[in-house]
Scaffold this motif. Structure first.
Motif, PDB file in Angstrom:
ATOM      1  N   ASP A 368     -17.372 -17.901  71.865  1.00  0.00           N
ATOM      2  CA  ASP A 368     -17.273 -16.852  70.840  1.00  0.00           C
ATOM      3  C   ASP A 368     -18.463 -15.891  70.794  1.00  0.00           C
ATOM      4  OD1 ASP A 368     -14.754 -17.674  69.949  1.00  0.00           O
ATOM      5  OD2 ASP A 368     -15.537 -18.946  68.356  1.00  0.00           O
ATOM      6  N   VAL A 381     -14.892 -10.794  67.277  1.00  0.00           N
ATOM      7  CA  VAL A 381     -14.989 -11.747  68.386  1.00  0.00           C
ATOM      8  C   VAL A 381     -13.748 -11.599  69.263  1.00  0.00           C
ATOM      9  CG1 VAL A 381     -15.014 -14.189  69.037  1.00  0.00           C
ATOM     10  CG2 VAL A 381     -16.351 -13.410  67.053  1.00  0.00           C
ATOM     11  N   HIS A 433     -13.957 -15.583  62.125  1.00  0.00           N
ATOM     12  CA  HIS A 433     -15.402 -15.791  62.254  1.00  0.00           C
ATOM     13  C   HIS A 433     -16.036 -15.796  60.863  1.00  0.00           C
ATOM     14  CE1 HIS A 433     -19.524 -14.016  62.697  1.00  0.00           C
ATOM     15  NE2 HIS A 433     -19.585 -14.893  63.684  1.00  0.00           N
ATOM     16  N   LYS A 444     -10.796 -12.933  64.220  1.00  0.00           N
ATOM     17  CA  LYS A 444     -11.074 -12.777  65.657  1.00  0.00           C
ATOM     18  C   LYS A 444      -9.819 -12.229  66.342  1.00  0.00           C
ATOM     19  CE  LYS A 444     -13.966 -16.960  65.459  1.00  0.00           C
ATOM     20  NZ  LYS A 444     -14.203 -18.337  66.006  1.00  0.00           N
TER      21      LYS A 444
END
Ligand code: PNW
Length: 459
Positions: A368, A381, A433, A444
């Motif tokens: 990540d 991410v 995230h 993400k």
């Protein structure tokens, strides 16, 4: 009897979390200490020395978290767990109304958003007061669990219809009492086997009472796993591991018994002072569905000094010494990625239990550290490896359905980056995230992928 489970016409999708991993607020509103508070405070117990006292602060931010769940798609499922020490802080006795009020608000907020809640009663946060009386090695803990289950059901049962008793009792028993890498951190030989029986019993006692109170969709969640011997010499060990990891749970559910091979590997399970008359009869037929949490297959190989003995094996004093081969690719937590293992364990669980199945957890710890511009222009991410993992495992679940396994739903582990037990916050499984400083939630790429996937399959 009406069933509230998904009917199986399509595979329903959702996400899962657990109380100690996300809630924080560990001393608020009368919550008592749990074994995880105590264990995580020991030097060296968690990789980063951190605990769940703040975690994702979902105790205060649950509405925002449910917005994220609702954003995944209409009618998406949310599997959460209830913290026993919030409800009965000393394990037995006085009920803390403020703890019940919290889950009341959570369930109402889920329903108001069209989110379908399913509650797990025990995801490892045993009240410390019970551990002070020997925890799952004490038969009374099983009785206390059933009492606690009834208190929760009485408050939430009008709105929560799909229930699970335990999450991965294998971890609570073996990692907690034999391997010592999870709370309460005890390394006491075959204590894991004894704890496992009391967890089975606790499930059986709670199931009988919950069914009597009108619950129609009661399950139990296990981390069942395929054991694939690398060589013919490892076949015996693979069968023994299958006994202590899988059949110790499915045997009582389906047949009301521990099988002969299991009794050879774990002879204490034949001790009539531990396993009393009627215990296993209580477990037989006690589940309306079974949850399977799957991450990786296991490949036993004859003991090899160059291949590290997995922590798994320390948990089973009776199993022949072996090592495990872990092939590539692996996720960030070191677990081999092989979606065919999920198809295999689902088909095997179907054959062994005949029950409706929910994939109650599946997901990947990823590094990540790749960011792109998100839909709102903020950094997001880009977890393509997690997307690949989820896509392949959802496909494996569909393959198991085609092969005849009655799989109704698939829940991603997990909604939020959270307290990953012995790994602290060093391994992230979330599709959202969490900023380590201010706990800001940012979906993400995998979250957005899941929205599209749910939209296009209508599940
Ligand atoms: C499961 N091991 O935990 C749990 O149900 C989740 O709470 C957890 O976050 C998830 O899987 C990912 O780890 C496990 O060491 C933790 O064998 C550790 C082990 C197995 C399961």
């Amino acid at each position: 009897m009406t069933s509230h489970l998904p009917d199986g016409s399509t595979l329903q999708l959702g996400t899962a979390t657990a109380a100690y991993q996300i809630e924080g607020a560990s001393t608020e509103d009368g919550r008592g200490p749990s074994v995880w508070d105590t264990f995580a405070a020991r030097p060296g117990a968690t990789r980063d020395g951190r605990d769940g006292s703040v975690a994702c602060d979902s105790y205060h931010r649950y509405a925002e978290d449910l917005d994220l769940v609702a954003g995944l798609g209409a009618g998406s499922w949310y599997r959460f767990s209830i913290a026993w020490p919030r409800i009965i802080p000393a394990g037995t006795g006085a009920v803390e109304t403020r703890g019940l009020d919290y889950y009341d608000r959570l369930v109402d907020a889920a329903l108001a958003r069209g989110v379908r809640p399913t509650a797990t009663l025990y995801h490892w946060d045993l009240p410390q007061a019970l551990e002070d009386r020997d925890g799952w090695l004490n038969r009374d803990t099983a009785e206390a669990f059933a009492d606690y289950a009834m208190v929760v059901h009485e408050r939430l049962g009008d709105r929560v219809k799909v229930w699970a008793t335990h999450n991965e009792p294998w971890c609570a028993a073996y990692l907690g009492y034999s391997a010592g890498i999870h709370a309460p951190g005890r390394r006491e030989g075959d204590a894991g086997n004894r704890a496992a029986h009391h967890l089975n019993l606790g499930h059986g006692l709670a199931a009988a009472r919950l069914h009597e109170a009108g619950v129609t969709d009661l399950g139990i969640v296990h981390n069942l796993a395929p054991f694939w011997p690398e060589t013919p010499e490892a076949e015996q060990a693979a069968a023994e591991l299958d006994a202590v990891r899988n059949r110790i749970w499915t045997g009582p559910l389906a047949h009301g018994a521990y099988d002969d091979e299991l009794l050879r590997v774990a002879p204490v399970l034949a001790d009539p002072t531990l396993v009393r008359d009627g215990d296993l009869a209580l477990v037989k037929g006690s589940a309306d569905w079974i949850g399977v949490n799957y991450y990786t297959p296991f490949r036993p190989t004859p003991a090899d000094p160059d291949v590290p003995v997995h922590t798994e094996i320390e948990a089973y004093p009776g199993v022949s010494p072996i090592s495990f081969v872990v092939r590539e690719p692996r996720t960030d937590i070191g677990w081999e990625t092989d979606a065919s293992g999920l198809e295999a364990i689902l088909v095997q669980t179907h054959e062994r239990t005949g029950l409706p199945i929910i994939v109650s957890e599946n997901g990947a710890a990823c590094v990540d550290d790749t960011f792109v511009d998100g839909p709102d222009g903020r950094p997001m991410v880009d977890d393509q490896d997690r997307i690949d993992y989820l896509r392949d495992h959802i496909a494996a679940t569909e393959a198991a359905r085609k092969a005849g396994a009655d799989v109704r739903a698939y829940f991603v582990w997990t909604l939020l980056d959270n307290f990953e037990w012995a790994e602290g916050y060093t391994k992230t499984f979330g599709i959202v995230h969490i900023d380590p400083e201010d706990l800001t939630r940012t979906p993400k790429a995998s979250y957005h992928w899941l929205v599209e996937h749910i939209g296009s399959t209508g599940s």
